[in-house]
Design a protein around this motif. Structure first.
Motif, PDB file in Angstrom:
ATOM      1  N   CYS A  56       0.661  -1.219   0.127  1.00 33.28           N
ATOM      2  CA  CYS A  56       0.157   0.089   0.043  1.00 33.28           C
ATOM      3  C   CYS A  56       0.894   1.432  -0.028  1.00 33.28           C
ATOM      4  O   CYS A  56       0.333   2.397  -0.426  1.00 33.28           O
ATOM      5  CB  CYS A  56      -1.014   0.096   1.183  1.00 33.28           C
ATOM      6  SG  CYS A  56      -0.133   0.147   2.885  1.00 33.28           S
ATOM      7  N   GLY A  59      -0.446   4.760   1.132  1.00 33.87           N
ATOM      8  CA  GLY A  59      -1.997   4.549   1.243  1.00 33.87           C
ATOM      9  C   GLY A  59      -2.814   5.379   0.481  1.00 33.87           C
ATOM     10  O   GLY A  59      -3.950   5.418   0.882  1.00 33.87           O
ATOM     11  N   THR A  62      -5.630   2.662  -0.640  1.00 31.59           N
ATOM     12  CA  THR A  62      -6.294   2.269   0.905  1.00 31.59           C
ATOM     13  C   THR A  62      -7.079   3.195   1.216  1.00 31.59           C
ATOM     14  O   THR A  62      -8.261   3.027   1.494  1.00 31.59           O
ATOM     15  CB  THR A  62      -5.120   1.863   1.621  1.00 31.59           C
ATOM     16  OG1 THR A  62      -4.040   1.357   1.209  1.00 31.59           O
ATOM     17  CG2 THR A  62      -5.830   0.960   2.780  1.00 31.59           C
ATOM     18  N   GLY A  74      -4.368  -1.830   4.779  1.00 33.27           N
ATOM     19  CA  GLY A  74      -3.203  -1.569   3.774  1.00 33.27           C
ATOM     20  C   GLY A  74      -1.854  -2.146   4.400  1.00 33.27           C
ATOM     21  O   GLY A  74      -1.789  -1.844   5.698  1.00 33.27           O
ATOM     22  N   ASP A  76       2.222  -3.251   4.139  1.00 36.09           N
ATOM     23  CA  ASP A  76       3.603  -2.967   3.375  1.00 36.09           C
ATOM     24  C   ASP A  76       4.585  -3.188   4.234  1.00 36.09           C
ATOM     25  O   ASP A  76       4.449  -3.654   5.218  1.00 36.09           O
ATOM     26  CB  ASP A  76       3.645  -1.552   3.131  1.00 36.09           C
ATOM     27  CG  ASP A  76       4.400  -1.257   1.780  1.00 36.09           C
ATOM     28  OD1 ASP A  76       4.070  -0.982   1.007  1.00 36.09           O
ATOM     29  OD2 ASP A  76       5.680  -1.323   1.851  1.00 36.09           O
ATOM     30  N   LEU A  82       4.436   3.537   5.688  1.00 32.46           N
ATOM     31  CA  LEU A  82       3.155   3.079   6.557  1.00 32.46           C
ATOM     32  C   LEU A  82       2.853   3.947   7.618  1.00 32.46           C
ATOM     33  O   LEU A  82       1.663   4.422   7.772  1.00 32.46           O
ATOM     34  CB  LEU A  82       3.438   1.815   7.386  1.00 32.46           C
ATOM     35  CG  LEU A  82       3.274   0.405   6.369  1.00 32.46           C
ATOM     36  CD1 LEU A  82       3.772  -0.707   7.014  1.00 32.46           C
ATOM     37  CD2 LEU A  82       1.785   0.502   5.899  1.00 32.46           C
ATOM     38  N   ALA A  85       1.040   6.970   6.087  1.00 36.73           N
ATOM     39  CA  ALA A  85      -0.250   6.353   5.538  1.00 36.73           C
ATOM     40  C   ALA A  85      -0.996   6.720   7.081  1.00 36.73           C
ATOM     41  O   ALA A  85      -2.265   7.280   6.845  1.00 36.73           O
ATOM     42  CB  ALA A  85      -0.291   4.996   5.180  1.00 36.73           C
ATOM     43  N   GLN A  86      -0.574   6.351   7.900  1.00 33.50           N
ATOM     44  CA  GLN A  86      -1.393   6.315   9.295  1.00 33.50           C
ATOM     45  C   GLN A  86      -1.373   7.831   9.583  1.00 33.50           C
ATOM     46  O   GLN A  86      -2.531   8.183  10.053  1.00 33.50           O
ATOM     47  CB  GLN A  86      -0.616   5.567  10.500  1.00 33.50           C
ATOM     48  CG  GLN A  86      -0.527   4.002  10.172  1.00 33.50           C
ATOM     49  CD  GLN A  86       0.625   3.231  11.034  1.00 33.50           C
ATOM     50  OE1 GLN A  86       1.665   3.969  11.391  1.00 33.50           O
ATOM     51  NE2 GLN A  86       0.448   1.936  11.268  1.00 33.50           N
ATOM     52  N   ASP A  98      -6.966   0.870   8.273  1.00 32.31           N
ATOM     53  CA  ASP A  98      -5.770   0.460   9.368  1.00 32.31           C
ATOM     54  C   ASP A  98      -4.332   0.032   8.345  1.00 32.31           C
ATOM     55  O   ASP A  98      -4.833  -0.265   7.303  1.00 32.31           O
ATOM     56  CB  ASP A  98      -6.472  -0.683  10.033  1.00 32.31           C
ATOM     57  CG  ASP A  98      -5.402  -0.849  11.288  1.00 32.31           C
ATOM     58  OD1 ASP A  98      -4.562   0.011  11.761  1.00 32.31           O
ATOM     59  OD2 ASP A  98      -5.641  -2.013  11.960  1.00 32.31           O
ATOM     60  N   TYR A  99      -3.368   0.001   9.182  1.00 30.35           N
ATOM     61  CA  TYR A  99      -2.203  -0.295   8.259  1.00 30.35           C
ATOM     62  C   TYR A  99      -1.371  -1.355   9.225  1.00 30.35           C
ATOM     63  O   TYR A  99      -1.447  -1.109  10.395  1.00 30.35           O
ATOM     64  CB  TYR A  99      -1.555   1.051   8.038  1.00 30.35           C
ATOM     65  CG  TYR A  99      -2.124   1.981   6.881  1.00 30.35           C
ATOM     66  CD1 TYR A  99      -2.207   1.568   5.648  1.00 30.35           C
ATOM     67  CD2 TYR A  99      -2.908   2.920   7.444  1.00 30.35           C
ATOM     68  CE1 TYR A  99      -2.785   2.490   4.706  1.00 30.35           C
ATOM     69  CE2 TYR A  99      -3.479   3.930   6.391  1.00 30.35           C
ATOM     70  CZ  TYR A  99      -3.554   3.475   5.226  1.00 30.35           C
ATOM     71  OH  TYR A  99      -4.260   4.304   4.419  1.00 30.35           O
ATOM     72  N   ARG A 100      -0.720  -1.968   8.522  1.00 21.59           N
ATOM     73  CA  ARG A 100       0.227  -3.166   9.243  1.00 21.59           C
ATOM     74  C   ARG A 100       1.528  -3.378   8.419  1.00 21.59           C
ATOM     75  O   ARG A 100       1.380  -3.427   7.139  1.00 21.59           O
ATOM     76  CB  ARG A 100      -0.578  -4.426   9.417  1.00 21.59           C
ATOM     77  CG  ARG A 100      -1.506  -4.554  10.288  1.00 21.59           C
ATOM     78  CD  ARG A 100      -2.044  -5.798  10.722  1.00 21.59           C
ATOM     79  NE  ARG A 100      -1.014  -6.757  11.469  1.00 21.59           N
ATOM     80  CZ  ARG A 100      -1.208  -8.121  11.467  1.00 21.59           C
ATOM     81  NH1 ARG A 100      -2.666  -8.959  10.998  1.00 21.59           N
ATOM     82  NH2 ARG A 100      -0.256  -8.743  11.874  1.00 21.59           N
ATOM     83  N   GLU A 101       2.442  -3.573   9.170  1.00 25.43           N
ATOM     84  CA  GLU A 101       3.694  -3.991   8.513  1.00 25.43           C
ATOM     85  C   GLU A 101       4.014  -5.502   8.483  1.00 25.43           C
ATOM     86  O   GLU A 101       4.372  -5.704   9.760  1.00 25.43           O
ATOM     87  CB  GLU A 101       5.162  -3.067   9.192  1.00 25.43           C
ATOM     88  CG  GLU A 101       6.309  -3.419   8.502  1.00 25.43           C
ATOM     89  CD  GLU A 101       7.384  -2.646   9.250  1.00 25.43           C
ATOM     90  OE1 GLU A 101       8.550  -3.105   9.090  1.00 25.43           O
ATOM     91  OE2 GLU A 101       7.130  -1.491   9.568  1.00 25.43           O
TER      92      GLU A 101
END
Length: 233
Positions: A56, A59, A62, A74, A76, A82, A85-86, A98-101
């Motif tokens: 992503c 983002g 996303t 999203g 990445d 990230l 994006a957040q 929401d975003y996660r690594e």
């Protein structure tokens, strides 16, 4: 082994702070996002769906899917994009995102068949093993769900347009953004998708007019292209 190129992660990490600047190196992403979002939403109305955006970055897609009413995640492996994006989601007040690594393969093992739709745009040409990403996307989508990919074709025209033209002549992208050997022919991507158990639905090309500086969707998949797939119900 994580299916990622450390140099690619570092390259996009260094540019992360410019991700949401529509006049930055990411201007092409900002310009094509409404087109690809409309195409995705036209095939698979996003409102109320649980969607995953693989690779992503900052983002852009996303966030726009969440604004269409989807519950969007999203993922990445590049930390700085990230965080951007957040931060953007907080500043813009975007709900349901929401975003996660995490690697897509790891998420597939953790949450198989969890998403109504999975997108993987402009990412396959940056990883060592694109077939592994395609398999993971197929595992993550629910039966009957949609998977969308976009990447670059591998031929003389795409080399001239996407690398020589975009990176060195028009300077739309930083030199070295793409590595020609990693481009994927549509037949190769289609084979990866079929091997992963996906059914091909349709394809679209993405064209650019340097005079009007506008992108458009068309049927020419010679350079940039997107494919839509479905996991059988």
């Amino acid at each position: 082994m994580i299916n990622a190129d450390p140099q690619e992660l570092a390259k996009f990490g260094e540019l992360a702070h410019r991700w949401w600047d529509p006049e930055s190196e990411f201007k092409p992403l900002h310009q094509i996002n409404p087109l690809r979002l409309a195409w995705i939403d036209g095939l698979c109305p996003l409102a109320g769906l649980t969607v995953l955006d693989v690779g992503c970055g900052g983002g852009i897609l996303t966030d726009s899917m969440a604004r269409k009413g989807a519950n969007a995640l999203g993922i990445d492996l590049s930390t700085k994009p990230l965080k951007v994006a957040q931060l953007h989601a907080m500043e813009a007040g975007t709900a349901n995102v929401d975003y996660r690594e995490i690697a897509v393969e790891a998420l597939a093992a953790e949450r198989p068949a969890s998403f109504d739709a999975v997108t993987c745009m402009e990412m396959l040409e940056h990883v060592p093993d694109p077939a592994s990403v395609v398999r993971a996307c197929a595992e993550l989508v629910k039966p009957g769900g949609w998977v969308f990919f976009s990447t670059l074709n591998r031929n003389l025209k795409s080399f001239l347009f996407a690398i020589v033209g975009a990176e060195y002549v028009l300077k739309m992208l930083p030199a070295g953004t793409h590595e020609y050997a990693r481009f994927l022919k549509p037949a190769e991507l289609a084979a990866f998708a079929r091997e992963a158990g996906l059914e091909l639905h349709s394809a679209k090309g993405l064209g650019y007019n340097p005079l009007t500086q506008r992108y458009s969707l068309n049927s020419d998949t010679d350079v940039n292209y997107m494919i839509a797939c479905r996991r059988p119900a």
